[in-house]
Design an enzyme around this catalytic site. Structure first.
Site, short mmCIF file in Angstrom:
data_model
loop_
_atom_site.label_atom_id
_atom_site.label_comp_id
_atom_site.label_asym_id
_atom_site.label_seq_id
_atom_site.Cartn_x
_atom_site.Cartn_y
_atom_site.Cartn_z
N ASP B 194 0.89 -1.05 -0.01
CA ASP B 194 -0.05 0.00 -0.05
C ASP B 194 1.16 1.43 0.11
OD1 ASP B 194 -1.66 2.23 0.55
OD2 ASP B 194 -3.07 0.82 1.63
N HIS B 195 1.21 1.79 -1.07
CA HIS B 195 2.40 2.69 -1.20
C HIS B 195 2.07 3.97 -0.47
CE1 HIS B 195 -0.20 4.59 -4.35
NE2 HIS B 195 0.64 5.88 -3.82
N HIS B 257 -5.77 2.74 0.85
CA HIS B 257 -5.06 3.84 1.48
C HIS B 257 -5.98 4.63 2.52
CE1 HIS B 257 -2.84 3.16 -2.27
NE2 HIS B 257 -3.41 3.88 -2.99
#
Lengths: 279, 502
Positions: B194-195, B257
């Site tokens: 999950d950047h 996110h």
């Protein structure tokens, strides 16, 4: 400007962008003080300009001019850097020329210009006059002294004065930082390096003495030093065997100073190395 | 390496963590992610000497391409998207170990060939059998790849699997996907990206909360009035209609996110900063989340409008989108975390495409001062303190406080105390992918989502989506370039609150 009050007034007016309602934001991370005798002025300015960009803080540059008529003279520069959308932050550089007797009490000038509650660093160009009032006063008001023993004459004897202030102020030595690529490489030669008797260092005198001191203090036995002068650290031989060249590029002057300014607290390993570098 | 006790020379040395020698195998190497994120990140890591000395990359995709063509394309990508100056020597060092292989993922023979290429490279570059598999491919292709790589697993060296989002499209599919992975890979070998968690500002939220004594005592229902989390994008769907039509804002942003930002904001202090301690606390928050009723969730879809002065199409007019599409491009919701710390404190969240600007923020709005003694304020009311965490852009933290306006009388105005990342540390923020790829190579899973988190996230989404099948809102309901449908404002107005002004 001839007083600290003038300097402060000038600073706060410069921080306000002409015509704008909100002043530039000042970012405060540290106060960086530099003591720059005349022979170091040029070298110091080069490093400082690279540094301001990375450590946006207040920089106080002191130029001692003891032979001039007494007084102080200062000028102030605010550099603005854009950050994000439509915002800017500023960093401050205060240059103070300390003339005549004022050059012997710089601490009283610096103290009034330190940013409160933040760490203060003192970069001293050349060999500090250990015991002299201007130096003693300054190290008592800063948290960390940054020197470059490469700039010093009479090594390793000159280290003696330094060992006496370790309990008063944390010390960073750029010459030591410049051996940082080599030390992990030498450490990786363990256990073969454990019994080293003699090293030959091709580099500056400071680097040679510090590396030898480091090996002596960590290995707790005598290590003989042979020094082969060079303006950069380019080779180390362990009992006649050349050690492999460490990976990576040597860092620039501003890089090294910048890294030292990120460090807090005493470096006991360095202190031990300096003591062991002394004859 | 020997310990300090054994080797006195190591004492005091700052040994940077360098990963073991390894090969990174990227599935889906012809895609956008590889070009825009993965290679620029690898270059930046190489630039900082953070990659292992013995390292290689194998790109694999369907497109026919030679090694040299692929290298050339990646070089251009690094020049275009990289954050560091381009240096030939750095690139050449990296490019030396780059190979490309055209293969169909569903074709076992092609994958056999891949294994041969990788094994050869392993001998050539002496990478000790260590592999990082990067799945930059749609979930539908995961199965064959994971299966093939798992079956051909060598006993020598370690294996790590980096999985891009989306991890499934609902609870059931996520469970299924995990079942496939579980057959061959242990949980500690799986790195679900999950950047957002790789972003410095998100990690700074942990520093802000747990390295400062002043915030934690007031970080609870007694002092916090409510929390607002905004993930706004000004872009549309950028040609990704096929994906977006299936996903919508709820699967694209909310499920991953947004819920991760919320978990980090609401979590209890972990006992240490290890992968499991941090993730144990996050999953507790996700588990404590109360499923919102239909009235607490607002959906939206953008119509024709203006963004940054440019006229842009409505969602239904975008290429590849069903003209009757009911896919949401905006979601706002009121969420509750049912635990001792947060009971009854609303978390208002919103996310959407084609909003006026790109902005990700977490705003903690504190309760008002109970009784302002200043008469002049009576009319306007004193504004509450807000602690605003800017995740992007303008990365930093800002605290809104009331201050006296200079002059006679007692006029109070809200001013901001700002900490801007770019201002305090001018080192340049690393891209999230640099940190995450490096962490995966080092085997540190702290900034990756664990399977139990993913499943909790999906069960919340499933519960919300289940209520949506019953009604058909009148889409589009907000013009592109506005802050979402009026019903989103209503959601807060009912509680006597409003979204933060922009």
């Amino acid at each position: 400007m001839t007083s600290i009050r003038d300097i402060e007034r000038e600073l706060s007016s410069l921080r306000t962008e002409p015509g704008a309602e909100t002043p530039y934001q000042r970012t405060s991370v540290m106060t960086h003080t530099a003591w720059v005798p005349p022979e170091w002025v040029e070298a110091a300015e080069d490093v400082l300009s690279l540094l301001a960009e990375r450590h946006p803080s207040r920089t106080v540059v002191l130029f001692p001019q003891p032979d001039e008529e007494e007084g102080i003279e200062g000028d102030v520069e605010v550099d603005v850097y854009p950050v994000g959308e439509g915002r800017a932050i500023c960093t401050e550089t205060i240059r103070v020329r300390l003339k005549g007797k004022r050059a012997s009490a710089p601490a009283s000038v610096v103290q009034s210009l330190l940013l409160p509650d933040l760490p203060a660093f003192l970069r001293w160009r050349g060999l500090p006059p250990f015991g002299a009032p201007e130096f003693e006063g300054l190290i008592d008001v800063v948290d960390r002294l940054v020197v470059d023993s490469t700039e010093w004459p009479d090594l390793p004897e000159s280290y003696r004065g330094l060992t006496e202030i370790f309990d008063r102020v944390a010390v960073s030595d750029i010459a030591w930082a410049r051996t940082s690529r080599w030390r992990p490489m030498l450490a990786s030669l363990w256990p073969n390096i454990a019994g080293v008797q003699r090293i030959r260092v091709q580099g500056t005198a400071a680097q040679a003495h510090l590396l030898a001191g480091w090996l002596r203090s960590r290995l707790k036995h005598a290590v003989e030093l042979e020094h082969d002068p060079s303006d950069r650290l380019v080779g180390v031989e362990i009992d006649g065997e050349p050690a492999p060249f460490p990976p990576g590029d040597p860092p620039s002057g501003a890089d090294v100073l910048s890294e030292e300014l990120d460090t807090f607290g005493r470096d006991r390993i360095y202190e031990d190395a300096v003591r062991a570098a002394l004859p | 390496m020997a310990t300090t006790q054994e080797n006195p020379l190591l004492e005091g040395l700052q040994i940077r963590r360098t990963p073991d020698p390894c090969i990174l195998v990227i599935f889906g190497a012809s895609g956008d992610l590889t070009k825009r994120k993965i290679f620029p990140a690898l270059y930046s890591l190489a630039y900082r000497h953070l990659l292992p000395e013995r390292f290689a990359v194998v790109g694999i995709a369907r497109t026919e391409e030679t090694d040299d063509d692929f290298r050339e394309r990646m070089k251009e990508a690094v020049q275009q998207f990289g954050r560091d100056e381009f240096r030939d020597d750095v690139w050449d060092g990296l490019a030396d170990g780059i190979r490309y292989l055209a293969a169909d993922f569903s074709d076992a023979k092609g994958l056999d060939h891949l294994v041969d290429v990788v094994n050869e490279l392993d001998d050539e570059r002496e990478t000790g059998g260590n592999r990082v598999y990067y799945l930059a491919i749609p979930p539908s292709a995961f199965e064959t790849v994971v299966d093939s790589m798992g079956k051909r697993r060598k006993s020598e060296g370690w294996r790590r699997l980096i999985v891009e989002k989306p991890f499934g499209h609902d609870l059931e599919s996520a469970r299924h996907l995990n079942g496939v992975i579980e057959k061959y890979f242990d949980e500690h070998e799986v790195f679900r990206i999950d950047h957002y968690l790789g972003k410095e500002t998100v990690q700074n939220m942990l520093a802000l909360r747990f390295a400062n004594g002043i915030f934690e005592p007031i970080w609870n229902r007694q002092f916090v009035d409510h929390v607002q989390i905004t993930v706004a994008e000004s872009m549309g769907i950028e040609g990704r209609a096929a994906y977006y039509e299936q996903a919508g804002a709820i699967r694209d942003i909310f499920q991953n996110h947004l819920l991760q930002l919320l978990a980090i904001t609401a979590m209890e202090p972990p006992i240490d900063f290890t992968a499991d301690s941090v993730r144990n606390e996050k999953v507790k928050v996700l588990r404590a989340m109360h499923t919102p009723g239909p009235k607490s969730v607002v959906r939206g879809q953008y119509g024709l409008g203006y963004v940054e002065g440019e006229e842009v199409l409505g969602y239904r007019e975008e290429e590849g989108v069903d003209p009757q599409s009911m896919t949401e491009t905006y979601v706002a919701a009121k969420l509750y975390v049912d635990n001792w710390r947060w009971a009854d404190t609303p978390f208002y969240v919103r996310m959407g495409k084609r909003l006026p600007r790109r902005e990700t923020t977490i705003a903690i709005e504190f309760k008002r001062a109970p009784h302002p003694p200043f008469e002049e304020l009576a009319a306007e009311g004193l504004r509450p303190n807000v602690l605003l965490v800017n995740v992007q852009p303008d990365e930093g933290v800002s605290l809104a406080i009331g201050a006296k306006v200079p002059g006679q009388g007692m006029t109070i105005r809200t001013v901001h105390m700002d900490f801007l990342y770019g201002g305090a540390f001018r080192t340049g923020l690393p891209e999230a992918y640099e940190r995450l790829i490096l962490d995966a190579m080092l085997g540190d899973a702290t900034l990756f989502t664990r399977i139990d988190e993913v499943l909790e996230q999906w069960s919340l989404v499933d519960a919300i989506v289940a209520a949506w099948v019953r009604d058909r809102p009148g889409f589009p309901n907000y013009p592109a370039g506005t802050w979402g449908p009026p019903s989103a404002d209503e959601l807060l107005k009912r509680d006597g609150r409003s979204w933060r002004r922009h």
